[in-house]
Design an enzyme around this catalytic site. Structure first.
Site, PDB file in Angstrom:
ATOM      1  N   HIS A  12      44.465  48.898 -32.882  1.00  4.47           N
ATOM      2  CA  HIS A  12      44.062  50.107 -33.613  1.00  4.47           C
ATOM      3  C   HIS A  12      44.608  51.312 -32.857  1.00  4.47           C
ATOM      4  O   HIS A  12      44.021  51.756 -31.873  1.00  4.47           O
ATOM      5  CB  HIS A  12      42.536  50.206 -33.712  1.00  4.47           C
ATOM      6  N   HIS A  14      46.635  55.282 -33.047  1.00  7.51           N
ATOM      7  CA  HIS A  14      47.141  56.468 -33.737  1.00  7.51           C
ATOM      8  C   HIS A  14      48.346  57.005 -32.960  1.00  7.51           C
ATOM      9  O   HIS A  14      48.239  57.312 -31.772  1.00  7.51           O
ATOM     10  CB  HIS A  14      46.063  57.550 -33.809  1.00  7.51           C
ATOM     11  N   LYS A  95      44.186  49.954 -44.409  1.00 10.70           N
ATOM     12  CA  LYS A  95      43.084  50.648 -43.753  1.00 10.70           C
ATOM     13  C   LYS A  95      42.291  51.464 -44.769  1.00 10.70           C
ATOM     14  O   LYS A  95      42.826  52.330 -45.445  1.00 10.70           O
ATOM     15  CB  LYS A  95      43.627  51.562 -42.642  1.00 10.70           C
ATOM     16  N   HIS A 134      37.122  51.877 -41.438  1.00  9.86           N
ATOM     17  CA  HIS A 134      36.368  52.829 -40.617  1.00  9.86           C
ATOM     18  C   HIS A 134      34.971  52.880 -41.221  1.00  9.86           C
ATOM     19  O   HIS A 134      34.746  53.515 -42.250  1.00  9.86           O
ATOM     20  CB  HIS A 134      37.026  54.212 -40.634  1.00  9.86           C
ATOM     21  N   HIS A 168      36.702  49.791 -34.536  1.00  3.57           N
ATOM     22  CA  HIS A 168      36.080  50.543 -33.438  1.00  3.57           C
ATOM     23  C   HIS A 168      34.560  50.544 -33.525  1.00  3.57           C
ATOM     24  O   HIS A 168      33.927  51.604 -33.610  1.00  3.57           O
ATOM     25  CB  HIS A 168      36.632  51.962 -33.339  1.00  3.57           C
ATOM     26  N   ASP A 240      41.969  52.786 -30.540  1.00  4.29           N
ATOM     27  CA  ASP A 240      41.691  54.001 -31.312  1.00  4.29           C
ATOM     28  C   ASP A 240      42.134  55.221 -30.517  1.00  4.29           C
ATOM     29  O   ASP A 240      41.537  56.302 -30.620  1.00  4.29           O
ATOM     30  CB  ASP A 240      40.215  54.113 -31.696  1.00  4.29           C
TER      31      ASP A 240
END
Length: 337
Positions: A12, A14, A95, A134, A168, A240
């Site tokens: 995960h 970004h 996602k 999420h 997460h 994350d």
């Protein structure tokens, strides 16, 4: 004592875009063999063309590093089976964001009506495309994830062949849900293994530890540590890691996200070593993910760490990392491809 991690994965991540992508992507590609890349750009990644273009920009940013970006789409309930079949070979996961719940999620799902989601989720089940979520409601901030567990349960029950990743996770309620459904799995971050809300706001506010989902109570952290350190087969590491410019973090509208990519393996090694569970680290950062995501091929790569002090830089470009300026016990001393 040299500690070797084979094929480390971040499930995960970004990476943002533009100049930020060029700054942070090499910090992950240096020490990881691959990562699941989040699609919440502006605009979000929703088409094959956008996915391929973003993957190409990532590969251009990492140079010659051995690293596979596993690409995702931003969930839309209008995705048809025909569309998903056409993109399946380029795609690792889809996602799902509740609308407006975190950074760049305004185009997410409003409400969770099973019948409105059924066509897309049935197609994903049939094509064996995992759904990453999420999981937060828009309720009181400390209760949002626990409240979302009932939605996980609804989805797991209605789509039993769909692989569902609770992203997460931060609460003992999410940990408890893992073993109630065969098709529920989870990622756990470094920062949620290390901090509680007290670290964020118990004294002077620490903006570089502010994230969504927000860090929770000590008993929640202990539940996360228990399954991670025990090598539970349904959990895997997902950082994350979410970079923001320093001025966006140190402001009255503090952006949510903790930047951990450059220090993740060092801190995890220390945590597992201190808890006498070092033999479980390989499962948490690689083996479990390869079993859960059956459609990934991981390039050969090994990372060697040794107990040599490593002082974390105060910033990487315009991004401040977790533990900036502090000294960690372990250092990456060798990378073999």
């Amino acid at each position: 004592m040299a500690i070797i991690i084979n094929k480390p994965l971040d499930m995960h991540l970004h990476l943002r875009d533009g100049d930020m992508l060029k700054t942070v992507a090499p910090l992950s590609s240096k020490s990881f063999a691959g990562a699941i890349i989040m699609p919440n750009l502006v605009p979000p990644v929703t088409t094959r063309e956008e996915l391929v273009s973003y993957r190409d920009r990532i590969k251009s940013s990492i140079g010659d590093d051995t690293f596979t970006p596993y690409m995702t789409l931003f969930f839309k309930p209008t995705y048809t089976k025909e569309f998903l079949e056409s993109i399946k070979d380029e795609l690792t996961s889809i996602k799902l964001y509740p609308a407006g719940i975190t950074t760049n999620s305004e185009g997410g799902v409003s409400g969770f009506n099973v019948e409105e989601l059924r066509e897309t989720l049935d197609a994903m089940s049939e094509l064996e495309i995992p759904l990453s979520i999420h999981g937060e409601t828009n309720g009181f901030v400390m209760d949002r994830e626990a409240e979302f567990v009932s939605i996980y349960e609804m989805l797991a029950t209605n789509f039993p062949k769909l692989t569902i990743i609770m992203e997460h996770i931060t609460t003992k309620e999410s940990v408890e849900a893992l073993d109630r459904f065969n098709n529920l799995y989870a990622t756990i971050t470094l920062h949620h293994l290390m901090i509680t809300l007290d670290d964020v706001a118990g004294g002077m506010l620490q903006p570089h530890l502010f994230c969504k989902p927000i860090a929770k109570r000590p008993e929640d952290r202990e539940a996360l540590r228990r399954v991670a350190l025990d090598g539970h087969p349904k959990v895997m590491f997902g950082s994350d890691s979410a970079p923001h410019p320093q001025d966006a973090k140190e402001s009255c509208g503090c952006a949510a996200g903790v930047f951990t990519s450059p220090i993740a393996l060092q801190v995890l090694t220390q945590l597992f070593m201190e808890n006498s569970t070092l033999e479980k680290l390989q499962d948490f950062v690689s083996n479990n993910a390869q079993k859960i995501y059956k459609n990934i091929s991981v390039p050969k790569k090994s990372i060697t760490l040794e107990k040599i002090p490593f002082t974390v830089p105060n910033r990487y470009g315009i991004v401040v990392p977790m533990y900036a300026g502090e000294t960690l016990a372990y250092t990456i001393t060798k990378i073999e491809r």
